[in-house]
Design a protein around this motif. Structure first.
Motif, PDB file in Angstrom:
ATOM      1  N   ASN A  71       1.042  -1.046   0.083  1.00  0.00           N
ATOM      2  CA  ASN A  71      -0.058  -0.135   0.032  1.00  0.00           C
ATOM      3  C   ASN A  71       1.030   1.265   0.096  1.00  0.00           C
ATOM      4  O   ASN A  71       1.845   1.080   0.687  1.00  0.00           O
ATOM      5  CB  ASN A  71      -0.847   0.011   1.222  1.00  0.00           C
ATOM      6  N   ILE A  72       0.462   2.305  -0.736  1.00  0.00           N
ATOM      7  CA  ILE A  72       1.044   3.583  -0.439  1.00  0.00           C
ATOM      8  C   ILE A  72       0.720   4.088   0.877  1.00  0.00           C
ATOM      9  O   ILE A  72      -0.311   4.157   1.403  1.00  0.00           O
ATOM     10  CB  ILE A  72       0.530   4.662  -1.475  1.00  0.00           C
ATOM     11  N   GLY A  73       1.663   4.459   1.821  1.00  0.00           N
ATOM     12  CA  GLY A  73       1.681   4.863   3.197  1.00  0.00           C
ATOM     13  C   GLY A  73       2.243   3.531   3.882  1.00  0.00           C
ATOM     14  O   GLY A  73       3.208   3.171   3.577  1.00  0.00           O
ATOM     15  N   THR A  74       1.714   3.793   5.116  1.00  0.00           N
ATOM     16  CA  THR A  74       2.489   2.628   5.995  1.00  0.00           C
ATOM     17  C   THR A  74       1.892   1.407   5.799  1.00  0.00           C
ATOM     18  O   THR A  74       0.696   0.903   5.874  1.00  0.00           O
ATOM     19  CB  THR A  74       2.304   3.379   7.360  1.00  0.00           C
ATOM     20  N   ASN A  75       2.852   0.273   5.777  1.00  0.00           N
ATOM     21  CA  ASN A  75       2.265  -1.178   5.825  1.00  0.00           C
ATOM     22  C   ASN A  75       3.013  -1.714   7.181  1.00  0.00           C
ATOM     23  O   ASN A  75       4.252  -1.752   7.360  1.00  0.00           O
ATOM     24  CB  ASN A  75       3.204  -1.819   4.637  1.00  0.00           C
ATOM     25  N   ARG A  76       2.218  -2.559   7.768  1.00  0.00           N
ATOM     26  CA  ARG A  76       2.663  -3.289   9.086  1.00  0.00           C
ATOM     27  C   ARG A  76       3.070  -4.721   8.647  1.00  0.00           C
ATOM     28  O   ARG A  76       2.374  -5.386   8.105  1.00  0.00           O
ATOM     29  CB  ARG A  76       1.732  -3.315  10.023  1.00  0.00           C
ATOM     30  N   ILE A 113       6.665  -0.452   7.305  1.00  0.00           N
ATOM     31  CA  ILE A 113       7.551   0.165   6.142  1.00  0.00           C
ATOM     32  C   ILE A 113       6.694   1.123   5.434  1.00  0.00           C
ATOM     33  O   ILE A 113       5.514   0.892   5.093  1.00  0.00           O
ATOM     34  CB  ILE A 113       8.157  -1.272   5.152  1.00  0.00           C
ATOM     35  N   THR A 114       7.308   2.367   5.330  1.00  0.00           N
ATOM     36  CA  THR A 114       6.382   3.188   4.412  1.00  0.00           C
ATOM     37  C   THR A 114       6.777   3.330   3.155  1.00  0.00           C
ATOM     38  O   THR A 114       8.042   3.558   2.724  1.00  0.00           O
ATOM     39  CB  THR A 114       6.620   4.732   5.256  1.00  0.00           C
ATOM     40  N   VAL A 115       5.730   3.359   2.054  1.00  0.00           N
ATOM     41  CA  VAL A 115       6.249   3.203   0.662  1.00  0.00           C
ATOM     42  C   VAL A 115       5.365   4.590  -0.014  1.00  0.00           C
ATOM     43  O   VAL A 115       4.411   4.882   0.300  1.00  0.00           O
ATOM     44  CB  VAL A 115       5.239   1.977  -0.025  1.00  0.00           C
ATOM     45  N   PHE A 116       6.370   5.157  -0.625  1.00  0.00           N
ATOM     46  CA  PHE A 116       6.149   6.435  -1.006  1.00  0.00           C
ATOM     47  C   PHE A 116       5.753   6.466  -2.596  1.00  0.00           C
ATOM     48  O   PHE A 116       6.329   5.702  -3.418  1.00  0.00           O
ATOM     49  CB  PHE A 116       7.062   7.714  -0.907  1.00  0.00           C
TER      50      PHE A 116
END
Length: 167
Positions: free
Chosen positions: A74-79, A98-101
């Motif tokens: 996902n765009i944003g924070t992934n747990r 992990i944050t995905v931009f």
């Protein structure tokens, strides 16, 4: 004397294990761009038990080896969760984020297509919000104003090419 009618009862079965909860550690890059390649999330059992574990969460494409693909997340924070069960059936889990931009969009509008060299061209940024930097190329024009919006004058006549890069 319940407010909404009859009492509701739920039964849960559980078993107490004769073992200590395994101690775990997890590590991964904290942030990635959506276009970056895969990374491996690392998990270690600090307390020494043998057993097996699996990774889960958005972007995990190999749940045994902890391979994370930002394009699948996902765009944003992934747990991301690592779940471990020892050979003695003792369970533990640990998580990290992990944050995905997403890729930023460099976009702007201008208030006119034709102007005199004594006039000002207004450029209004309308791309991705909260970008780290904006790099304007004003084709020898002189800009004033905020980084996001520019008021540009040109000292010479002719076709001007204006570009913008964002990071």
């Amino acid at each position: 004397d319940p407010i909404c009618g009859e009492f509701v009862t739920t039964v849960v079965d559980c078993a107490s294990q004769n073992c200590l909860v395994p101690s775990l550690e997890i590590s991964a890059e904290e942030s990635l761009c959506v276009t970056e390649g895969t990374i491996t999330v690392q998990a270690d059992v600090l307390s020494g038990e043998s057993g097996s574990g699996t990774f889960s969460g958005p972007g995990i494409i190999d749940n045994v080896n902890g391979v994370f693909d930002p394009s699948e997340a996902n765009i944003g924070t992934n747990r991301i969760i690592y779940s471990f069960i020892s050979d003695q059936n003792c369970f533990a889990s640990i998580s990290t984020s992990i944050t995905v931009f997403d890729l930023p969009v460099a976009s702007f509008s201008q208030d006119r297509d034709t102007m005199c060299i004594t006039e000002t061209l207004l450029l209004e940024y309308n791309g991705t919000e909260n970008v780290e930097s904006l790099m304007w190329d004003l084709d020898n024009g002189q800009g004033t104003g905020l980084l996001t919006n520019q008021e540009v004058t040109f000292p010479t006549q002719g076709l001007k090419i204006i570009s913008l890069a964002v990071e």
